[in-house]
Write an enzyme that holds these catalytic residues in place. Structure first.
Site, PDB file in Angstrom:
ATOM      1  N   CYS A  76       0.844  -1.190   0.000  1.00  0.00           N
ATOM      2  CA  CYS A  76       0.000   0.000   0.000  1.00  0.00           C
ATOM      3  C   CYS A  76       0.887   1.250   0.000  1.00  0.00           C
ATOM      4  O   CYS A  76       1.794   1.372   0.816  1.00  0.00           O
ATOM      5  CB  CYS A  76      -0.885  -0.030   1.246  1.00  0.00           C
ATOM      6  SG  CYS A  76      -1.631   1.537   1.686  1.00  0.00           S
ATOM      7  N   GLU A  77       0.622   2.138  -0.921  1.00  0.00           N
ATOM      8  CA  GLU A  77       1.452   3.344  -1.017  1.00  0.00           C
ATOM      9  C   GLU A  77       1.160   4.342   0.102  1.00  0.00           C
ATOM     10  O   GLU A  77       1.941   5.259   0.324  1.00  0.00           O
ATOM     11  CB  GLU A  77       1.282   4.009  -2.378  1.00  0.00           C
ATOM     12  CG  GLU A  77      -0.072   4.600  -2.644  1.00  0.00           C
ATOM     13  CD  GLU A  77      -0.223   5.128  -4.061  1.00  0.00           C
ATOM     14  OE1 GLU A  77      -0.999   6.077  -4.240  1.00  0.00           O
ATOM     15  OE2 GLU A  77       0.424   4.610  -4.991  1.00  0.00           O
ATOM     16  N   HIS A  78       0.062   4.167   0.803  1.00  0.00           N
ATOM     17  CA  HIS A  78      -0.282   5.104   1.882  1.00  0.00           C
ATOM     18  C   HIS A  78       0.409   4.777   3.194  1.00  0.00           C
ATOM     19  O   HIS A  78       0.772   5.684   3.936  1.00  0.00           O
ATOM     20  CB  HIS A  78      -1.797   5.133   2.089  1.00  0.00           C
ATOM     21  CG  HIS A  78      -2.538   5.599   0.892  1.00  0.00           C
ATOM     22  ND1 HIS A  78      -3.709   5.021   0.467  1.00  0.00           N
ATOM     23  CD2 HIS A  78      -2.271   6.572  -0.003  1.00  0.00           C
ATOM     24  CE1 HIS A  78      -4.132   5.628  -0.624  1.00  0.00           C
ATOM     25  NE2 HIS A  78      -3.271   6.572  -0.935  1.00  0.00           N
ATOM     26  N   HIS A  79       0.576   3.478   3.507  1.00  0.00           N
ATOM     27  CA  HIS A  79       1.168   3.089   4.787  1.00  0.00           C
ATOM     28  C   HIS A  79       2.379   2.179   4.626  1.00  0.00           C
ATOM     29  O   HIS A  79       2.987   1.791   5.611  1.00  0.00           O
ATOM     30  CB  HIS A  79       0.121   2.373   5.653  1.00  0.00           C
ATOM     31  CG  HIS A  79      -1.070   3.217   5.937  1.00  0.00           C
ATOM     32  ND1 HIS A  79      -2.259   3.088   5.231  1.00  0.00           N
ATOM     33  CD2 HIS A  79      -1.255   4.220   6.813  1.00  0.00           C
ATOM     34  CE1 HIS A  79      -3.124   3.975   5.677  1.00  0.00           C
ATOM     35  NE2 HIS A  79      -2.550   4.677   6.629  1.00  0.00           N
ATOM     36  N   GLN A 117      -4.846  -0.614  -4.832  1.00  0.00           N
ATOM     37  CA  GLN A 117      -5.450  -1.709  -5.583  1.00  0.00           C
ATOM     38  C   GLN A 117      -6.229  -1.219  -6.796  1.00  0.00           C
ATOM     39  O   GLN A 117      -6.208  -1.855  -7.843  1.00  0.00           O
ATOM     40  CB  GLN A 117      -6.350  -2.526  -4.655  1.00  0.00           C
ATOM     41  CG  GLN A 117      -6.939  -3.748  -5.310  1.00  0.00           C
ATOM     42  CD  GLN A 117      -7.719  -4.601  -4.339  1.00  0.00           C
ATOM     43  OE1 GLN A 117      -7.396  -4.671  -3.160  1.00  0.00           O
ATOM     44  NE2 GLN A 117      -8.754  -5.260  -4.829  1.00  0.00           N
ATOM     45  N   HIS A 145      -5.936  -6.190   3.002  1.00  0.00           N
ATOM     46  CA  HIS A 145      -4.992  -5.096   3.212  1.00  0.00           C
ATOM     47  C   HIS A 145      -4.561  -5.022   4.672  1.00  0.00           C
ATOM     48  O   HIS A 145      -5.396  -4.830   5.559  1.00  0.00           O
ATOM     49  CB  HIS A 145      -5.641  -3.771   2.796  1.00  0.00           C
ATOM     50  CG  HIS A 145      -5.865  -3.681   1.318  1.00  0.00           C
ATOM     51  ND1 HIS A 145      -5.134  -2.841   0.521  1.00  0.00           N
ATOM     52  CD2 HIS A 145      -6.712  -4.343   0.485  1.00  0.00           C
ATOM     53  CE1 HIS A 145      -5.527  -2.977  -0.735  1.00  0.00           C
ATOM     54  NE2 HIS A 145      -6.487  -3.888  -0.781  1.00  0.00           N
ATOM     55  N   CYS A 147      -3.009  -2.697   6.056  1.00  0.00           N
ATOM     56  CA  CYS A 147      -3.222  -1.360   6.612  1.00  0.00           C
ATOM     57  C   CYS A 147      -4.606  -1.248   7.247  1.00  0.00           C
ATOM     58  O   CYS A 147      -4.829  -0.414   8.124  1.00  0.00           O
ATOM     59  CB  CYS A 147      -3.018  -0.277   5.553  1.00  0.00           C
ATOM     60  SG  CYS A 147      -4.066  -0.431   4.107  1.00  0.00           S
TER      61      CYS A 147
END
Length: 185
Positions: A76-79, A117, A145, A147
């Site tokens: 995940c690019e956010h976390h 995703q 996920h 996250c």
């Protein structure tokens, strides 16, 4: 980024967390973590042309081709936490087919990048369309996920499903329905 720089950054992260990177259990961890991150993000060093490598073959088949249950691992690019799942990929050929393993390799190339995703699903579909010139391409991804499971709302049993339908899969409800029925068997 170089292995040396990544290693240094992981050493700093451990220190900033209040850990001692020199203690017995953590000796070598910054290097191992740096190597792991390079492996998990190796898709940045791959190209569609190199993956396909000319593996397109003449075929009179004009019926749906499906490769289902392709396992995938992404971040995940956010976390920067993993998401794990499977992709179902289909296309309708127009005079040529792609080597079977190339479909899985395309999934891996895009999955092995920092990603969401929704974008991953579209990237796979558009890549397959661009190399096969198929009448249509469909991609469905189901993933869990970390996250969402390990932090935040901590929902252990949730999964995310995304789909992208191009060409005949978008324009024909019958074609789309056939694909969806075949991947749920």
């Amino acid at each position: 980024m170089s292995l040396e720089n990544l290693t240094r950054h992981y050493h700093e992260i451990l220190s900033d967390l209040g850990e001692n990177p020199e203690r017995e259990g953590l000796q070598g961890t910054p290097l191992r973590a740096a190597k792991a991150m390079q492996f998990l993000c190796r898709g940045y060093n791959e190209s569609l042309e190199d993956i396909v490598n000319g593996a397109l073959f003449e075929s009179e088949n004009d019926e749906m081709v499906i490769v289902k249950d392709i396992e995938l691992y992404s971040m995940c690019e956010h976390h920067m936490l993993p998401f794990i799942g499977k992709a179902h990929v289909a296309y309708i050929p127009t005079g040529r087919v792609i080597g079977l393993s190339k479909v899985a390799r395309i999934v891996d190339m895009y999955a092995r990048r920092l990603q969401i995703q929704e974008n991953l699903t579209r990237q796979i579909a558009e890549a397959l369309q661009s190399v096969t010139h198929a009448k249509g391409v469909a991609v469905v991804i189901e993933a869990k996920h970390m996250c969402m499971m390990m932090r935040g709302v901590e929902k252990q049993n949730s999964s995310m499903h995304t789909s992208v339908m191009l060409g005949a899969f978008r324009n024909s409800g019958t074609t789309r329905q056939e694909f969806l029925q075949l991947i749920t068997r």
